[in-house]
Design a protein around this motif. Structure first.
Motif, PDB file in Angstrom:
ATOM      1  N   GLY A   1       0.810  -1.210   0.000  1.00 42.89           N
ATOM      2  CA  GLY A   1       0.000   0.000   0.000  1.00 42.89           C
ATOM      3  C   GLY A   1       0.841   1.257   0.000  1.00 42.89           C
ATOM      4  O   GLY A   1       0.538   2.240  -0.690  1.00 42.89           O
TER       5      GLY A   1
ATOM      6  N   GLN B   1       2.455   2.106  -3.316  1.00 41.90           N
ATOM      7  CA  GLN B   1       1.502   2.652  -4.274  1.00 41.90           C
ATOM      8  C   GLN B   1       1.389   4.171  -4.140  1.00 41.90           C
ATOM      9  O   GLN B   1       1.036   4.867  -5.094  1.00 41.90           O
TER      10      GLN B   1
ATOM     11  N   CYS C   1      -3.402   6.144   0.227  1.00 45.46           N
ATOM     12  CA  CYS C   1      -2.549   4.956   0.094  1.00 45.46           C
ATOM     13  C   CYS C   1      -1.973   4.544   1.442  1.00 45.46           C
ATOM     14  O   CYS C   1      -1.933   3.355   1.783  1.00 45.46           O
TER      15      CYS C   1
ATOM     16  N   ALA D   1      -4.786   3.054   3.562  1.00 48.09           N
ATOM     17  CA  ALA D   1      -5.135   1.712   3.092  1.00 48.09           C
ATOM     18  C   ALA D   1      -4.056   0.700   3.468  1.00 48.09           C
ATOM     19  O   ALA D   1      -4.361  -0.448   3.806  1.00 48.09           O
ATOM     20  N   SER D   2      -2.786   1.114   3.419  1.00 50.20           N
ATOM     21  CA  SER D   2      -1.699   0.192   3.753  1.00 50.20           C
ATOM     22  C   SER D   2      -1.821  -0.311   5.185  1.00 50.20           C
ATOM     23  O   SER D   2      -1.493  -1.467   5.487  1.00 50.20           O
TER      24      SER D   2
ATOM     25  N   LEU E   1      -5.036  -2.741   5.401  1.00 52.09           N
ATOM     26  CA  LEU E   1      -4.860  -4.047   4.750  1.00 52.09           C
ATOM     27  C   LEU E   1      -4.401  -5.114   5.731  1.00 52.09           C
ATOM     28  O   LEU E   1      -4.853  -6.264   5.674  1.00 52.09           O
TER      29      LEU E   1
ATOM     30  N   ARG F   1      -7.869  -7.577   3.345  1.00 52.27           N
ATOM     31  CA  ARG F   1      -7.880  -7.059   1.979  1.00 52.27           C
ATOM     32  C   ARG F   1      -9.319  -6.746   1.515  1.00 52.27           C
ATOM     33  O   ARG F   1      -9.592  -5.685   0.956  1.00 52.27           O
TER      34      ARG F   1
ATOM     35  N   GLY G   1      -7.400   4.048  -2.233  1.00 55.41           N
ATOM     36  CA  GLY G   1      -7.418   2.807  -1.461  1.00 55.41           C
ATOM     37  C   GLY G   1      -7.521   1.547  -2.289  1.00 55.41           C
ATOM     38  O   GLY G   1      -6.988   0.494  -1.899  1.00 55.41           O
TER      39      GLY G   1
ATOM     40  N   ALA H   1      -4.138   0.718  -4.102  1.00 56.95           N
ATOM     41  CA  ALA H   1      -3.171   0.414  -3.049  1.00 56.95           C
ATOM     42  C   ALA H   1      -3.374  -0.977  -2.476  1.00 56.95           C
ATOM     43  O   ALA H   1      -2.462  -1.541  -1.863  1.00 56.95           O
ATOM     44  N   SER H   2      -4.549  -1.547  -2.665  1.00 56.55           N
ATOM     45  CA  SER H   2      -4.872  -2.855  -2.097  1.00 56.55           C
ATOM     46  C   SER H   2      -4.682  -4.002  -3.079  1.00 56.55           C
ATOM     47  O   SER H   2      -4.518  -5.157  -2.662  1.00 56.55           O
TER      48      SER H   2
END
Length: 440
Positions: free
Chosen positions: A142, A145, A287, A290-291, A294, A299, A340, A343-344
Motif C-alpha cells: 500500500g 503505491q 494509500c 489503506a496500507s 490491509l 484485503r 485505497g 493500493a490494495s
C-alpha cells in the motif's frame, strides 16, 4: 506510527521498497503528463474529445498487453531484470512522444509507451510481494503505491511551470521530453536490488532462486495459459473483474479531470494545479491509510470500504452544484478514497497465485482491467458530446466503482497468507504452506 514497520524490515527489503517506489513514481510522472496536456494537443491538431479519449484508450490496451507479457516474462527471467527492461522501454517512448509530427504518430508512440509502463507495474508488484515478509506485505504494498501520488505531483509541477513559461504548443512537448530523465536514476538504483528467493521447505538446506522456480514452470514456454487452469480459474476471472472496476473509475476521473476543471469550471493553469494538488495529497494519504487497514482489517474489507466511499464522493463532487471553494474541500476525500483500491490490489493479487505463475496472474488480473477500462475515457469523451463533461465523468466513474464492490464480495480474504510455491493441493504446496520468504 504509520511507518514504524519500516524499521523492522531488512536492508534488502528497504532497497527493494525504494527501488519500486521510484519506478512507480516514474510511471505516474510519464502517464499523467498526457491527461494534463489534452487541451494543448486538441488545440494543436484540431482533434475532438473522442479522439483524445482514444489516445488514452489505446495506451491502456497496450499497457494491459505489456503487463501480461511482462508478468509472464518475470516468471521466466526474473523480476528485477524484467523491471529494468520495462522502465527503459516506456521511458524511451515517452521521450519520443515529444517529437511527434502529427496525431497519428503521437498515438502510435503513446501506445508503445503504454506497453512499457503496464509491464513495469506487474514486475514491480511481484518483486515487492516476494521480498517483504507477510506480516508487513499489506503495509509495504500500500505504501509503495503512494509513489503514484509523488509522480503525479511531479507531472502537475511540470505542467504548471512549463505552461506558465512557454506557449502551449511547445510546453506539452517539453513535458514529454523531460519524462526520460528520471529513468536514469531508477535504473541505477535497481542495480543493487537482488532477485527474491523462494522459502526453503521444511528440512531443506537452502532457498531456491525465484528464477529457477519460474524456469521449471516455463519449460513449456511462457505460462500465459496456466492462470486459467481449474484450480485458479475462478480467482483469475474475479480478479480481472476487480481490475476492470478499479481502472475504469480511476482513468475516467484522472484522464478528464484537468480538462473538466479548465473548460467547465474555467480555472486557470495555476487554479487547475491547486485543485489537483489537493487531490494528489489526498491520494498519498489514502494509500498510507489503506496500507495500514490491509494488515488490520483485511484485503476484502479495505477494498469494499474504499470503493463504496468512492461512489458516494464522485456523486457529490460532479453532480452536486458546488462552489469552487467547496470543490476544493471535497477534492480531498475524492483523492483519498480513490487511492485505497489500487493500493490494495497488489497484495491481494499476489496472494492468489503460486510462484511459478504469480507474475502472469498478477499481470493479467491487474492489466485485463486496463484493457476493458480503456473504454471508459472514450465513453466519457463520447457522452460529453451530448451532455456536460462533469456528468459524463461522474456516470462512468460511479459505474466502475460499483463493479469493484461486486467483485470484492466474491473474493476470499488473504490477509496473512504465506505466498504459495505451487498449486493448491500438491505435496510441495502443503510442505511450504507456512514458510516465509527468505531475506538476505
Amino acid at each position: 506510527m504509520f511507518f514504524s514497520w519500516f524499521k523492522e524490515i531488512s536492508p534488502t527489503e528497504r532497497r527493494t521498497f525504494w527501488a519500486c517506489f521510484g519506478g512507480w513514481a516514474l510511471d505516474a510522472l510519464d502517464v499523467q503528463i498526457f491527461s494534463l496536456v489534452i487541451p494543448a494537443i486538441i488545440a494543436e491538431w484540431g482533434i475532438g474529445k473522442t479522439q483524445a479519449g482514444m489516445v488514452s484508450g489505446a495506451t491502456l490496451i497496450a499497457s494491459a498487453l505489456g503487463g501480461w507479457i511482462a508478468g509472464a516474462l518475470a516468471d521466466r527471467i526474473g523480476r528485477v531484470r524484467t523491471l529494468q527492461l520495462t522502465v527503459a522501454f516506456f521511458s524511451v517512448f515517452t521521450f519520443a512522444c515529444a517529437f511527434s509530427h502529427n496525431f497519428e504518430q503521437f498515438i502510435v508512440l503513446k501506445t508503445l509507451q503504454g506497453f512499457g509502463f503496464g509491464g513495469e507495474w506487474a514486475a514491480g508488484a511481484v518483486l515487492m510481494a516476494e521480498s517483504i515478509r507477510s506480516q508487513h506485505r499489506g503495509k509495504a504494498m500500500g505504501s509503495v503505491q503512494s509513489a503514484w501520488a509523488v509522480g503525479w505531483a511531479g507531472a502537475v509541477i511540470l505542467y504548471t511551470v512549463m505552461f506558465s513559461l512557454m506557449p502551449g504548443a511547445l510546453a506539452w512537448r517539453a513535458m514529454f521530453g523531460i519524462g526520460l530523465l528520471p529513468a536514469l536514476l531508477v535504473l541505477y538504483l535497481r542495480r543493487g536490488v537482488p532477485e527474491p528467493t523462494a522459502p526453503s521447505g521444511r528440512g531443506a538446506a537452502a532457498a531456491e532462486p525465484a528464477k529457477q522456480a519460474g524456469s521449471r514452470s516455463s519449460a513449456k514456454g511462457l505460462p500465459f495459459l496456466e492462470i486459467f487452469s481449474p484450480s485458479v480459474l475462478r480467482m483469475t476471472l474475479i480478479g480481472a473483474l476487480l481490475g476492470v472496476g478499479a481502472h475504469g473509475g480511476y482513468y475516467a476521473l484522472t484522464t478528464w479531470l484537468p480538462t473538466y476543471l479548465k473548460t467547465e469550471r474555467h480555472l486557470s493553469v495555476l487554479g487547475t494545479g491547486g485543485y489537483l494538488a489537493v487531490i494528489i495529497v489526498a491520494f498519498f494519504c489514502g494509500c498510507v491509510a489503506a496500507s495500514q487497514l490491509l494488515d488490520r482489517i483485511g484485503r476484502r474489507a479495505t477494498i469494499l470500504l474504499f470503493s463504496i466511499a468512492c461512489v458516494a464522493t464522485v456523486l457529490v463532487y460532479l453532480f452536486v452544484p458546488l462552489t469552487n471553494g467547496a470543490m476544493l474541500v471535497v477534492g480531498f476525500p475524492l483523492g483519498f478514497f480513490a487511492a485505497g483500491i489500487p493500493a490494495s490490489m497488489g497484495a491481494l493479487f499476489n496472494e492468489l497465485y503460486p510462484r511459478g505463475m504469480r507474475g502472469t496472474g498478477v499481470g493479467f488480473c491487474y492489466n485485463f482491467g486496463r484493457v476493458v477500462s480503456a473504454a471508459f475515457p472514450v465513453m466519457v469523451g463520447h457522452l460529453a458530446k451530448t451532455t456536460t463533461l462533469g456528468f459524463a465523468i461522474g456516470t462512468d466513474a460511479s459505474i466502475a466503482y460499483a463493479i469493484v464492490v461486486l467483485a470484492v464480495l466474491m473474493l476470499p480474504e488473504t490477509r496473512g497468507r504465506a505466498l504459495a510455491e505451487s498449486l493448491p493441493g500438491t505435496a510441495e504446496q502443503r510442505a511450504s504452506a507456512n514458510a516465509e520468504p527468505a531475506h538476505r
